[in-house]
Design a protein around this motif. Structure first.
Motif, mmCIF file in Angstrom:
data_model
loop_
_atom_site.group_PDB
_atom_site.id
_atom_site.type_symbol
_atom_site.label_atom_id
_atom_site.label_comp_id
_atom_site.label_asym_id
_atom_site.label_seq_id
_atom_site.Cartn_x
_atom_site.Cartn_y
_atom_site.Cartn_z
ATOM 1 N N LEU A 26 0.715 -1.191 -0.052
ATOM 2 C CA LEU A 26 0.100 0.144 -0.136
ATOM 3 C C LEU A 26 0.828 1.295 0.103
ATOM 4 O O LEU A 26 0.713 2.163 -0.533
ATOM 5 N N LYS A 27 2.084 1.318 0.757
ATOM 6 C CA LYS A 27 2.654 2.425 0.765
ATOM 7 C C LYS A 27 3.354 2.579 -0.565
ATOM 8 O O LYS A 27 3.521 3.758 -0.779
ATOM 9 N N SER A 28 4.052 1.582 -1.141
ATOM 10 C CA SER A 28 4.616 1.661 -2.290
ATOM 11 C C SER A 28 3.633 2.321 -3.478
ATOM 12 O O SER A 28 4.208 3.328 -4.353
ATOM 13 N N LYS A 29 2.414 1.867 -3.459
ATOM 14 C CA LYS A 29 1.596 2.426 -4.444
ATOM 15 C C LYS A 29 1.179 3.563 -4.102
ATOM 16 O O LYS A 29 0.911 4.406 -5.086
ATOM 17 N N MET A 30 0.930 4.355 -2.944
ATOM 18 C CA MET A 30 0.687 5.556 -2.574
ATOM 19 C C MET A 30 1.735 6.394 -3.266
ATOM 20 O O MET A 30 1.586 7.595 -3.623
ATOM 21 N N ILE A 31 3.101 6.039 -2.769
ATOM 22 C CA ILE A 31 4.167 7.058 -3.317
ATOM 23 C C ILE A 31 4.325 7.074 -4.649
ATOM 24 O O ILE A 31 4.696 7.878 -5.069
ATOM 25 N N ASP A 37 9.866 11.039 -10.579
ATOM 26 C CA ASP A 37 11.174 10.559 -10.766
ATOM 27 C C ASP A 37 10.844 9.347 -11.287
ATOM 28 O O ASP A 37 10.476 8.364 -10.784
ATOM 29 N N ASN A 38 11.448 9.085 -12.826
ATOM 30 C CA ASN A 38 10.788 7.961 -13.321
ATOM 31 C C ASN A 38 11.470 6.649 -13.096
ATOM 32 O O ASN A 38 11.161 5.567 -12.958
ATOM 33 N N ASP A 39 12.871 6.783 -12.595
ATOM 34 C CA ASP A 39 13.646 5.744 -12.014
ATOM 35 C C ASP A 39 13.038 5.254 -10.665
ATOM 36 O O ASP A 39 13.079 4.232 -10.415
ATOM 37 N N LEU A 40 12.709 6.197 -9.999
ATOM 38 C CA LEU A 40 11.987 5.739 -8.569
ATOM 39 C C LEU A 40 10.817 5.189 -8.954
ATOM 40 O O LEU A 40 10.614 3.986 -8.255
ATOM 41 N N LYS A 42 9.894 3.166 -11.490
ATOM 42 C CA LYS A 42 10.371 1.813 -11.946
ATOM 43 C C LYS A 42 10.482 0.877 -10.655
ATOM 44 O O LYS A 42 10.122 -0.314 -10.590
ATOM 45 N N LEU A 43 11.519 1.509 -9.964
ATOM 46 C CA LEU A 43 11.815 0.832 -8.605
ATOM 47 C C LEU A 43 10.888 0.323 -7.759
ATOM 48 O O LEU A 43 10.453 -0.492 -7.309
ATOM 49 N N LEU A 44 9.555 1.474 -7.613
ATOM 50 C CA LEU A 44 8.553 1.136 -6.862
ATOM 51 C C LEU A 44 7.597 0.245 -7.518
ATOM 52 O O LEU A 44 6.991 -0.646 -6.871
ATOM 53 N N GLU A 45 7.709 0.210 -8.831
ATOM 54 C CA GLU A 45 6.871 -0.811 -9.560
ATOM 55 C C GLU A 45 7.380 -2.175 -9.148
ATOM 56 O O GLU A 45 6.470 -3.219 -9.230
ATOM 57 N N LYS A 46 8.637 -2.330 -9.359
ATOM 58 C CA LYS A 46 9.094 -3.655 -9.235
ATOM 59 C C LYS A 46 8.889 -4.195 -7.593
ATOM 60 O O LYS A 46 8.597 -5.380 -7.467
ATOM 61 N N ASP A 47 8.841 -3.187 -6.627
ATOM 62 C CA ASP A 47 8.603 -3.519 -5.363
ATOM 63 C C ASP A 47 7.121 -4.045 -5.296
ATOM 64 O O ASP A 47 7.060 -4.865 -4.401
#
Length: 69
Positions: A26-31, A37-40, A42-47
Motif C-alpha cells: 500500500l505504501k509503495s502504491k501511494m508513493i 522521478d521515472n527511475d524511482l 520503476k523501482l517502486l513498480e518492481k517492489d
C-alpha cells in the motif's frame, strides 16, 4: 500429534508477515502516485510486483493454518 499444517506460532508469524507485506504494498502504491522521478517509479513498480508475489505465497501458506475451533 498432527504434523500437517502450520503450528499456532507459525500461523501467527505468517499473519504478521502478511500484514507487513500488505502495508509495504500500500505504501509503495501511494508513493507511486506522487512520485515524479521515472527511475524511482520503476523501482517502486518492481517492489509492488514483488510484494504481490510474496502476498500470494503467504496466502498459500496461511491456508494450512490451524484454528482454535
Amino acid at each position: 500429534m498432527d504434523e500437517s499444517g502450520l503450528g499456532y506460532h507459525e500461523t501467527m508469524e505468517t499473519h504478521e508477515m502478511l500484514n507487513f507485506k500488505t502495508d509495504c504494498l500500500l505504501k509503495s502504491k501511494m508513493i507511486m502516485g506522487i512520485c515524479f522521478d521515472n527511475d524511482l517509479k520503476k523501482l517502486l513498480e518492481k517492489d509492488v510486483q514483488q510484494s504481490i508475489a510474496a502476498i500470494q505465497e503467504l496466502k498459500e501458506l496461511y491456508k494450512n493454518a490451524k484454528t482454535l475451533s
